[in-house]
Write an enzyme that holds these catalytic residues in place. Sequence first.
Site, mmCIF file in Angstrom:
data_model
loop_
_atom_site.group_PDB
_atom_site.id
_atom_site.type_symbol
_atom_site.label_atom_id
_atom_site.label_comp_id
_atom_site.label_asym_id
_atom_site.label_seq_id
_atom_site.Cartn_x
_atom_site.Cartn_y
_atom_site.Cartn_z
ATOM 1 N NE ARG A 238 -4.217 -1.560 0.112
ATOM 2 C CZ ARG A 238 -4.283 -2.675 -0.628
ATOM 3 N NH1 ARG A 238 -3.277 -3.017 -1.427
ATOM 4 N NH2 ARG A 238 -5.367 -3.421 -0.598
ATOM 5 C CD GLU A 267 -3.029 2.924 -5.480
ATOM 6 O OE1 GLU A 267 -4.110 2.365 -5.752
ATOM 7 O OE2 GLU A 267 -2.058 2.326 -4.996
ATOM 8 C CG HIS A 286 -3.191 -1.089 -6.638
ATOM 9 N ND1 HIS A 286 -3.546 -0.430 -5.491
ATOM 10 C CD2 HIS A 286 -3.092 -2.408 -6.287
ATOM 11 C CE1 HIS A 286 -3.680 -1.292 -4.499
ATOM 12 N NE2 HIS A 286 -3.398 -2.507 -4.968
HETATM 13 C C1 DGY Z 1 -5.303 -6.488 -2.823
HETATM 14 O O1 DGY Z 1 -6.021 -7.447 -3.130
HETATM 15 O O2 DGY Z 1 -5.338 -5.971 -1.702
HETATM 16 C C2 DGY Z 1 -4.384 -5.997 -3.855
HETATM 17 O O3 DGY Z 1 -3.782 -4.807 -3.520
HETATM 18 C C3 DGY Z 1 -5.139 -5.890 -5.175
HETATM 19 O O4 DGY Z 1 -4.259 -6.003 -6.222
#
Ligand code: DGY
Length: 328
Positions: A238, A267, A286
């Site tokens: 993250r 983002e 992402h």
């Molecule tokens: C998640 O599933 O948390 C991922 O970041 C998605 O790609």
Amino acid sequence: MKKIFLTRRIYPEAMELLEKNAKIEVWSADMPITEAQLIEKVAQVEGLISMLSNPITEKVLQSGAAHSLRVVSQMAVGYDNIAVEQATKLGIAVGNTPGVLTETTADLAWALLMAAARRVVEGHTEVHRGIWRSWGPDVLCGTDVYGATLGIIGFGRIGQAVAARAAGFHMKVLYTQRHRDLAAEERTQAQYMTLDELLRQADFVTLHAYLSAETRGMIGKEQLAHMKPGAILINTARGAMIDQAALYEALSAGHLAAAALDVTDPEPIPQNSPLLELPQVIITPHIGSASTQTRRRMSVMTAENVLAGVAREKLPYCVNPEVYAQRK
Ligand code: DGY
């Protein structure tokens, strides 16, 4: 028939499953749904399918709980965008998609690590822009991955899958997290240490922790200063775990060689972010779990979770199972 609202359309087999069992509404506007719009929608349904880009705030949950919302099923393994504690208090079950995206996300982390180490994107850009003229002994030299030291922050499923890839490159693997995991150490030969020690030793540092109060901003100015000169930072977890202004400083001062980020805060990253000016920074949108196979599996799990929730059954993949203890 129970009603389910989706903030994005998911894969066809999952949509079919939903449509057979419930009345479905999908947010179809180009712009993501706002909090005010979501507050209105959740007041009309028993189930909500959310994406990690939808803040499922206290207000949203309260609006749903005041009517008949029973379940929030998120198409992601992470759920830091959901006020889970509040959901539990309100009797709303929260589901996610653990396990199925582990290898896919580890693949992307590895792709970013390799690309940053060997300056693949810089090379690609030079060729496409006609800047590259000829082979030269010092043209676009990167750093070796084979035999280097890898530091993994967060040694859960994805962190360990990255360690498995590192074994093929004869890397020394270090990890840090809140608790030491002896079984994982045995499986992966990784060595446990404090964050500070890991940062001082690793040539590559990769983040695989969940975003929490503890991990938010965990890589700041001080931690970046402790990283080895010439080290490379990778983040597929993250964005909010890294202080982006401090990262820019560390990169532009030449202390770090490169960074590769699949996640940023916010983002999308604003177009005027100074990080976008640095050629040694790779930023992807992402896409950690973005393989067709994995997104299909995630879609089906998301549908299974929401259908269980609206039927008042236990979710197969639940992040707040304590919600059942308090339900009458
Ligand atoms: C998640 O599933 O948390 C991922 O970041 C998605 O790609």
